[in-house]
Design a protein around this motif. Structure first.
Motif, mmCIF file in Angstrom:
data_model
loop_
_atom_site.group_PDB
_atom_site.id
_atom_site.type_symbol
_atom_site.label_atom_id
_atom_site.label_comp_id
_atom_site.label_asym_id
_atom_site.label_seq_id
_atom_site.Cartn_x
_atom_site.Cartn_y
_atom_site.Cartn_z
ATOM 1 N N ARG A 136 0.832 -1.208 0.000
ATOM 2 C CA ARG A 136 0.000 0.000 0.000
ATOM 3 C C ARG A 136 0.868 1.260 0.000
ATOM 4 N N ARG A 137 1.731 1.361 0.997
ATOM 5 C CA ARG A 137 2.571 2.560 1.108
ATOM 6 C C ARG A 137 3.578 2.640 -0.031
ATOM 7 N N GLY A 295 1.592 3.635 -9.767
ATOM 8 C CA GLY A 295 1.655 3.544 -8.308
ATOM 9 C C GLY A 295 0.275 3.432 -7.687
ATOM 10 N N GLU A 296 -0.708 4.114 -8.280
ATOM 11 C CA GLU A 296 -2.084 3.999 -7.797
ATOM 12 C C GLU A 296 -2.603 2.581 -7.990
ATOM 13 N N ALA A 302 -2.873 -3.742 -3.499
ATOM 14 C CA ALA A 302 -2.482 -4.036 -2.125
ATOM 15 C C ALA A 302 -3.653 -3.956 -1.161
ATOM 16 N N ALA A 303 -4.717 -3.268 -1.553
ATOM 17 C CA ALA A 303 -5.881 -3.156 -0.670
ATOM 18 C C ALA A 303 -6.547 -4.512 -0.440
ATOM 19 N N SER A 351 -15.977 -1.677 -3.242
ATOM 20 C CA SER A 351 -15.197 -0.435 -3.216
ATOM 21 C C SER A 351 -13.783 -0.647 -3.754
ATOM 22 N N ARG A 352 -13.124 -1.730 -3.292
ATOM 23 C CA ARG A 352 -11.749 -1.967 -3.747
ATOM 24 C C ARG A 352 -11.698 -2.259 -5.236
#
Length: 465
Positions: A136-137, A295-296, A302-303, A351-352
């Motif tokens: 995520r990060r 990157g998005e 990763a979510a 949502s993801r």
């Protein structure tokens, strides 16, 4: 094989590079530097040359300062993301009074409850640390770094466009001044012809019609001189506006005498196109936007993965307790807690999935934009390349035209003064000479502007010493 710029052009572009580098200081201390740039008493000997005008423009341009601030913001955004990798430590404290009725068996207290009064002050030291987020990060950081890189190259692009704008206005102004000089020479030539015609008429070798025509030619030359004066004023106003100064600013702009013109492009068009695609700020910014979108996507993927985090708390319980009005019993003891948290989202209503689709669409849009920018850059380079070749060749021909027109005028004037030439031939040669001098002045400015235009189109509007 690389082409070495002429001394004059190297000086101009070196000044451009110095201006681009010096603007960092302007971003940090803009007000003092602007005051320095605008000192009324600092007019250099001989007037302001192009490097000095570029220096002033860099300090005054709000667009450049805005781009600088966007770059700083993007850099700070990277720092914000990097801070998420470190543990978050906070000092907290809570204090207060609480009265709480609590139930109790009636065999102990007949009414079935008792009242507890509590006074507490609890200072604590808390630690929260995200240990693993499985990308995520990393995705957020990749996006932030790409946006920062895009902001940096966009800042350079703004500077380059400003340099080109001022340079073009500068050479347009120089061209208008040279065309005014040509108009002045045309007035002198017309007056010389008129004087010669008057002399011929007194000797009986010219008619009244010829004298009237000569007078008309002089009047027309003076009208063109007035128009050339107006063109100079207009070009000066454009130069002042390009620099960013107020319209009523009066600057003495130095003249460009005997300046060397740029040579014809030494490389093929493909060489300049490839150079532009590799180094142009707008191309590089579009490439970074693709990386930011990727990157998005990484963050959106990763979510779907778990999060592992650590939380710890150390506190001091400073308090007192009273029951049904009894004396307070106090405590002042430390306490603490340590937790390892595991979180895996299972269902979020789509949502993801929606965020992932949006991110993938953004990547496609960024790639399409990059392709569009590359196509536009290639077209701009080809045009700038051809403009430079055309303007440089036009200047060579304008030189020959001017020389031939001057020789023809001198010959026609000599013949007319000796009574063997006609007024019509002399007037035509005078008009062509004036036209050739104006064309030479315009061709000189066009060649200079075209050379800097090619530098802008290739993203090479600086020179390494």
């Amino acid at each position: 094989m690389s082409r070495r710029p002429t001394k004059r052009v190297r000086g101009i572009l070196t000044a451009m590079a110095m201006c681009l580098a010096a603007f960092d200081a302007c971003g940090e201390e803009a007000a003092p530097l602007r005051a320095h740039c605008m000192e009324a008493s600092s007019t250099p000997h001989g007037g302001y040359d192009l490097p000095r005008l570029l220096d002033i423009a860099q300090c005054l341009s709000p667009e450049t300062r805005e781009a600088w601030e966007h770059t700083r913001q993007a850099e700070l955004a990277v720092d914000v993301v990097r801070s998420s990798y470190a543990p978050q430590v906070s000092l907290e404290a809570v204090g207060g009074f609480q009265r709480t009725p609590l139930p109790i068996p009636t065999n102990l207290i007949s009414r079935g409850y008792f009242t507890s009064d509590t006074r507490e002050f609890i200072p604590s030291l808390s630690v929260k640390w995200l240990l693993f987020d499985f990308g995520r990060r990393a995705g957020v950081e990749a996006t932030a770094r790409a946006n920062h890189a895009a902001a940096e190259v966009a800042y350079n692009g703004v500077q380059q466009r400003l340099v080109f704008s001022v340079t073009r206005a500068y050479f347009d102004y120089q061209s208008s001044r040279e065309q005014l000089l040509a108009a002045d020479e045309a007035v002198k030539a017309a007056q010389t012809i008129q004087d010669a015609t008057e002399a011929q008429r007194r000797n009986g070798r010219a008619t009244v019609v010829a004298a009237a025509q000569a007078e008309r030619q002089t009047a027309m030359s003076r009208l063109n001189q007035v128009k050339a004066n107006g063109a100079v004023r207009t070009a000066y106003a454009s130069l002042i506006a390009a620099i960013g100064l107020s319209a009523d600013t009066q600057l003495t702009v130095s003249e460009t005498k005997d300046q060397a013109l740029p040579a014809l492009p030494a490389e093929s068009i493909d060489h300049y196109v490839q150079k532009a695609l590799a180094g142009r700020p707008d191309v590089r910014a579009a490439e970074e936007k693709v990386k930011a979108a990727e990157g998005e996507v990484q963050s959106a993927h990763a979510a779907y993965r778990p999060i592992v985090s650590f939380a710890g708390n150390y506190y001091q319980n400073i308090g007192a307790l009273s029951t049904d009005g009894s004396p307070y019993y106090s405590i002042n003891k430390p306490g603490g807690a340590v937790f390892l948290n595991f979180e895996l989202p299972l269902f979020d209503g789509g949502s993801r999935s929606a965020h992932l689709s949006i991110a993938q669409s953004q990547v496609q849009a960024a790639e399409d934009q990059l392709e569009h920018v590359r196509d536009g850059v290639a077209q701009e380079v080809v045009k700038a390349y051809n403009d430079l070749r055309t303007s440089r060749e036009a200047y060579t021909e304008a030189q020959a035209y001017s020389h031939a027109a001057s020789v023809a005028y001198e010959a026609a004037l000599d013949a007319y003064q000796h009574g063997v030439g006609t007024y019509t031939d002399l007037a035509n040669d005078e008009a062509l000479m004036a036209q050739s001098q104006a064309a030479l002045a315009s061709a000189s400015a066009d060649a200079q502007i075209a050379w800097v235009g090619l530098a802008l189109a290739t993203g090479d509007i600086h020179v390494t010493p």
